[in-house]
Enzyme design. Structure first.
Site, mmCIF file in Angstrom:
data_model
loop_
_atom_site.group_PDB
_atom_site.id
_atom_site.type_symbol
_atom_site.label_atom_id
_atom_site.label_comp_id
_atom_site.label_asym_id
_atom_site.label_seq_id
_atom_site.Cartn_x
_atom_site.Cartn_y
_atom_site.Cartn_z
ATOM 1 N N ASP A 67 10.325 0.208 1.489
ATOM 2 C CA ASP A 67 9.984 -0.156 0.112
ATOM 3 C C ASP A 67 9.750 1.077 -0.749
ATOM 4 O O ASP A 67 9.700 2.207 -0.250
ATOM 5 C CB ASP A 67 8.746 -1.080 0.085
ATOM 6 N N ASN A 136 -3.672 -8.389 3.655
ATOM 7 C CA ASN A 136 -3.346 -9.773 3.298
ATOM 8 C C ASN A 136 -2.173 -10.322 4.091
ATOM 9 O O ASN A 136 -1.648 -11.383 3.767
ATOM 10 C CB ASN A 136 -3.053 -9.864 1.789
ATOM 11 N N HIS A 138 0.828 -8.894 4.417
ATOM 12 C CA HIS A 138 2.187 -8.554 3.969
ATOM 13 C C HIS A 138 2.841 -7.591 4.950
ATOM 14 O O HIS A 138 2.175 -6.838 5.654
ATOM 15 C CB HIS A 138 2.190 -8.007 2.530
ATOM 16 N N GLU A 143 4.619 -9.866 -0.314
ATOM 17 C CA GLU A 143 3.282 -10.411 -0.494
ATOM 18 C C GLU A 143 3.249 -11.892 -0.086
ATOM 19 O O GLU A 143 4.302 -12.547 -0.021
ATOM 20 C CB GLU A 143 2.862 -10.270 -1.961
HETATM 21 P P1 PGA Z 1 -1.496 1.107 5.692
HETATM 22 O O1 PGA Z 1 -0.630 0.090 4.821
HETATM 23 O O2 PGA Z 1 -0.641 1.479 6.868
HETATM 24 O O3 PGA Z 1 -1.735 2.289 4.810
HETATM 25 O O4 PGA Z 1 -2.730 0.402 6.091
HETATM 26 C C1 PGA Z 1 0.057 -0.931 5.465
HETATM 27 C C2 PGA Z 1 0.612 -1.911 4.467
HETATM 28 O O5 PGA Z 1 0.017 -2.128 3.404
HETATM 29 O O6 PGA Z 1 1.657 -2.518 4.762
#
Ligand code: PGA
Length: 262
Positions: A67, A136, A138, A143
């Site tokens: 992304d 959450n 995702h 999302e």
């Molecule tokens: P993080 O993010 O590895 O920094 O916890 C993961 C995500 O939001 O997919």
């Protein structure tokens, strides 16, 4: 899905790297799906160690990032293009020409996203997709509510995602509102998925992803439908798994022939 509970971040990274190395063994020009965020950093460090020791070589490999923010140019250190350059491309010895990130600056985001999906398919698909997970649930920036068959596209970020990512920005108001992300359908086409989750803030999402009912309320639950997904968590992220003891048994009792070599 296989759930592996590691003692800490370093062990999680070592196990994830071993799975990735195993999955691409014998593939001349492997294609990796790569994630930003803090979760895969110890995995990238362990992969870099293997490159240094000579047991892995990414010089002919290709990579597609999951992304990118909309509106942050690739030369800005906050862009995911730049993050991938410093955490993946350079330390693992990829040819920069072989590493792509979705274009969050395109005039026509939808056309760019469609072309990105086609480029993944044109490369023969992704051999191993590395993933983190949001608090959450995702994966990528898909999302809750994302279509389970979605393709690469623009997404509006949730407030909780913007809050979680505010730590990278000097002013929280600067966190972009939109991103371009590989879709859930795109991610599901990867031949292997390795998801790493660390810390107690991920415990609820991991319990939902591994043990909850499948649904768009928690996009990571879709991995229950993937034939080759390995979820690697530290003790804290395993904290809400009801069947943690069973997952430990599965690993402990794994026949020698099915163990992934270190
Ligand atoms: P993080 O993010 O590895 O920094 O916890 C993961 C995500 O939001 O997919």
């Amino acid at each position: 899905m296989d759930v592996i509970i590691a003692s800490d971040e370093q062990e999680a990274g070592r196990i994830a790297a071993a799975h990735i190395a195993h999955a691409i063994r014998g593939i001349d020009e492997p294609v990796l799906g790569v994630a930003t965020g803090s979760s895969p950093l110890s995995t990238y460090e362990d992969l870099a160690r293997r490159v240094k020791e000579g047991s892995l070589d990414f010089s002919k490999a290709r990579a597609f990032a999951l992304d990118e923010y909309v509106g942050i140019p690739a030369d800005n250190p906050l862009s995911y293009a730049d993050t991938i350059r410093t955490t993946v491309t350079e330390p693992l010895g990829f040819d920069p020409a072989n590493v792509r990130t979705p274009d969050g600056m395109a005039n026509d985001i939808a056309a760019g996203a469609k072309e990105y999906d086609e480029a993944i398919q044109g490369a023969g698909g992704i051999d191993v997709q590395i993933l983190g997970i949001g608090n959450n649930g995702h994966i990528g920036f898909n999302e809750p509510g994302s279509s389970l068959v979605s393709r690469t596209r623009q997404i509006c970020l949730t407030r909780e995602t913007r809050e979680a990512n505010a730590r990278y920005f000097s002013d929280p108001a600067d966190v972009p509102t939109h991103a371009v992300s590989q879709g859930l359908g795109t991610i599901m086409e990867a031949r292997k998925v390795v998801l790493v989750a660390l810390g107690e803030q991920k415990a609820a999402a991991i319990a939902a992803a591994c043990e909850g009912p499948l649904g768009a309320h928690c996009p990571a639950t879709l991995l229950q439908m993937h034939p080759n997904a390995t979820i690697i968590v530290d003790e804290a992220a395993a904290g809400e798994l009801r069947r943690a003891d069973y997952f430990r048994d599965v690993q402990r009792l794994l026949p020698e022939s099915q163990r992934i070599p270190d």
